[in-house]
Design a protein around this motif. Structure first.
Motif, mmCIF file in Angstrom:
data_model
loop_
_atom_site.group_PDB
_atom_site.id
_atom_site.type_symbol
_atom_site.label_atom_id
_atom_site.label_comp_id
_atom_site.label_asym_id
_atom_site.label_seq_id
_atom_site.Cartn_x
_atom_site.Cartn_y
_atom_site.Cartn_z
ATOM 1 N N CYS A 101 0.855 -1.184 0.000
ATOM 2 C CA CYS A 101 0.000 0.000 0.000
ATOM 3 C C CYS A 101 0.893 1.236 0.000
ATOM 4 O O CYS A 101 2.122 1.138 0.065
ATOM 5 C CB CYS A 101 -0.947 0.016 1.206
ATOM 6 S SG CYS A 101 -0.131 0.291 2.795
ATOM 7 N N TYR A 102 0.264 2.396 -0.110
ATOM 8 C CA TYR A 102 0.987 3.662 -0.015
ATOM 9 C C TYR A 102 0.622 4.315 1.311
ATOM 10 O O TYR A 102 -0.552 4.344 1.697
ATOM 11 C CB TYR A 102 0.646 4.570 -1.193
ATOM 12 C CG TYR A 102 1.256 4.097 -2.487
ATOM 13 C CD1 TYR A 102 2.484 4.584 -2.919
ATOM 14 C CD2 TYR A 102 0.621 3.125 -3.262
ATOM 15 C CE1 TYR A 102 3.059 4.129 -4.098
ATOM 16 C CE2 TYR A 102 1.189 2.660 -4.441
ATOM 17 C CZ TYR A 102 2.405 3.167 -4.849
ATOM 18 O OH TYR A 102 2.977 2.709 -6.009
ATOM 19 N N LYS A 104 1.364 7.518 4.371
ATOM 20 C CA LYS A 104 1.810 8.885 4.623
ATOM 21 C C LYS A 104 2.010 9.057 6.121
ATOM 22 O O LYS A 104 1.204 8.602 6.932
ATOM 23 C CB LYS A 104 0.777 9.884 4.096
ATOM 24 C CG LYS A 104 1.199 11.345 4.217
ATOM 25 C CD LYS A 104 0.226 12.263 3.483
ATOM 26 C CE LYS A 104 0.376 12.128 1.979
ATOM 27 N NZ LYS A 104 -0.439 13.139 1.249
ATOM 28 N N LYS A 112 -2.835 4.844 5.598
ATOM 29 C CA LYS A 112 -2.902 4.397 4.218
ATOM 30 C C LYS A 112 -3.530 5.480 3.361
ATOM 31 O O LYS A 112 -4.521 6.087 3.754
ATOM 32 C CB LYS A 112 -3.732 3.109 4.141
ATOM 33 C CG LYS A 112 -3.873 2.526 2.757
ATOM 34 C CD LYS A 112 -4.707 1.249 2.813
ATOM 35 C CE LYS A 112 -4.919 0.662 1.431
ATOM 36 N NZ LYS A 112 -5.731 -0.581 1.492
ATOM 37 N N ASP A 118 4.249 7.124 0.256
ATOM 38 C CA ASP A 118 5.371 6.258 -0.104
ATOM 39 C C ASP A 118 4.918 4.809 -0.150
ATOM 40 O O ASP A 118 4.137 4.359 0.689
ATOM 41 C CB ASP A 118 6.505 6.401 0.918
ATOM 42 C CG ASP A 118 7.076 7.808 0.962
ATOM 43 O OD1 ASP A 118 7.401 8.335 -0.115
ATOM 44 O OD2 ASP A 118 7.184 8.370 2.068
ATOM 45 N N LYS A 119 5.441 4.069 -1.104
ATOM 46 C CA LYS A 119 5.074 2.666 -1.248
ATOM 47 C C LYS A 119 5.679 1.843 -0.113
ATOM 48 O O LYS A 119 6.858 1.970 0.206
ATOM 49 C CB LYS A 119 5.553 2.128 -2.596
ATOM 50 C CG LYS A 119 5.031 0.736 -2.927
ATOM 51 C CD LYS A 119 5.460 0.312 -4.325
ATOM 52 C CE LYS A 119 4.871 -1.038 -4.700
ATOM 53 N NZ LYS A 119 5.265 -1.449 -6.078
ATOM 54 N N ARG A 146 9.607 1.599 5.414
ATOM 55 C CA ARG A 146 8.734 2.683 5.868
ATOM 56 C C ARG A 146 8.430 2.564 7.359
ATOM 57 O O ARG A 146 8.384 1.468 7.917
ATOM 58 C CB ARG A 146 7.414 2.687 5.089
ATOM 59 C CG ARG A 146 7.561 2.638 3.591
ATOM 60 C CD ARG A 146 8.388 3.778 3.055
ATOM 61 N NE ARG A 146 8.531 3.669 1.608
ATOM 62 C CZ ARG A 146 9.477 4.258 0.904
ATOM 63 N NH1 ARG A 146 10.391 5.002 1.515
ATOM 64 N NH2 ARG A 146 9.532 4.109 -0.401
#
Length: 268
Positions: A101-102, A104, A112, A118-119, A146
Motif C-alpha cells: 500500500c501507499y 503517509k 494508508k 510512499d510505497k 517505511r
C-alpha cells in the motif's frame, strides 16, 4: 543494563534493543536511551545509529563506530534483508502473502493513502495459527523501510499485532460491549472479532458485542529477529536474535533458528 552484542567488527555492530526503551535521545533529557547506554558500555568515542526500532519493538539495531564508514553503513543497511517476528490477533488464513500500500506519515502514526505517499511492501509467512486462543505467529520480511509498515499492514488486513494500542487493541475479555450512534463506522478496535449488533430504538444506538477472546500483551509483540547482508569484504553475514521471554508462550511448537532466512524463497 547489560546489552547483548550479536555481531561486531572494527567499524560496525549489531546489538539487541530491549522493549520499552527509545533508540535515540528524546525531549526528556533525563530519560535513558539505547544508543547512549551502548556507547557508554563499550567506551566508544563515536557511535551512530544506522536504523531505528519503535519504542516497544525489541531486537537487532545496526550501529556504525567510525564516521568515515557512514556511507558503507548506509550501503549495508540498504542492501540487507531484515526479518521480524510478530504475534497478531486473529487467525490469518494465508500461509505466504504480500501486503502493499501507499502510506503517509502523521504525528504518532502513519495512514494508508490512495494518492501520494510512499510505497510500503511487506512479505509475510505464517508460522502458527491458534484458533482457540485467537492468534497467529508470523515472520515479516521488509521489502521497503517505511515507518510502522508491518504494524499498519496487519492492522489494515484486520489482524493487528497483539499489544499494539496504536493500530489495534488487544482484549483479554470474553465479551466486550460498546455503544455508538447509528450510522457511524464500525469500531476498528474490534473489527477483527465476531460481533453481534443490538439496536436500541430509544437511544438510537447500536451495541456491538465482541465474543472472541484475544490475547493480551503489555507491549507490541514485534521483534527484529534476523538480518542478512554482505559485509565490507563481500561475504554474506546472517545474524539471528532470539525473541525475548514475553514471546515464549506463543512459540510452543515452533522451531526458530538461524535458518529463518531460507524460509523466504519466493519471487516477490
Amino acid at each position: 543494563m547489560n546489552i547483548r552484542i550479536f555481531y561486531e567488527t572494527e567499524y560496525f555492530l549489531f546489538a539487541e534493543k530491549p522493549p520499552g526503551i527509545p533508540v535515540h535521545a528524546t525531549k526528556d533529557s533525563k530519560r535513558e536511551n539505547f544508543s547512549d547506554i551502548l556507547q557508554k558500555q563499550l567506551s566508544l568515542e563515536y557511535l551512530r545509529t544506522v536504523n531505528r526500532l519503535d519504542l516497544d519493538t525489541s531486537g537487532l539495531v545496526f550501529f556504525c563506530k567510525n564516521p568515515d564508514k557512514n556511507k558503507e553503513a548506509d550501503r549495508i543497511l540498504k542492501s540487507s534483508s531484515k526479518i521480524y517476528l510478530c504475534v497478531s490477533s486473529g487467525v490469518i488464513p494465508e500461509e505466504h502473502f504480500l501486503e502493499t500500500c501507499y502510506i503517509k506519515d502523521g504525528n504518532k502514526k502513519v495512514r494508508k493513502v490512495f494518492s501520494g505517499g510512499d510505497k510500503a511492501v511487506t512479505e509475510f509467512l505464517t508460522l502458527k495459527r491458534n484458533p482457540k486462543e485467537h492468534y497467529s505467529v508470523l515472520l515479516a520480511k521488509l521489502h521497503t523501510g517505511r515507518r510502522h509498515q508491518i504494524r499498519l499492514h496487519l492492522s489494515e488486513k484486520g489482524f493487528p499485532i497483539v499489544g499494539d494500542f496504536v493500530y489495534g487493541k488487544s482484549f483479554n475479555l470474553n465479551s466486550i460491549t460498546t455503544k455508538k450512534p447509528i450510522g457511524t463506522s464500525d469500531n476498528r478496535n474490534i473489527s477483527n472479532l465476531q460481533k453481534r449488533s443490538f439496536l436500541n430504538k430509544e437511544t438510537n444506538t447500536v451495541s456491538i458485542r465482541a465474543e472472541q477472546k484475544t490475547p493480551f500483551a503489555k507491549r507490541s509483540l514485534l521483534h527484529a529477529i534476523g538480518v542478512s547482508f554482505k559485509n565490507e569484504n563481500g561475504h554474506e553475514e546472517r545474524i539471528f536474535c532470539p525473541p525475548p521471554t514475553d514471546f515464549q508462550k506463543f512459540l510452543e511448537g515452533i522451531s526458530l533458528d538461524s535458518y529463518i532466512f531460507s524460509k523466504f524463497t519466493s519471487d516477490y
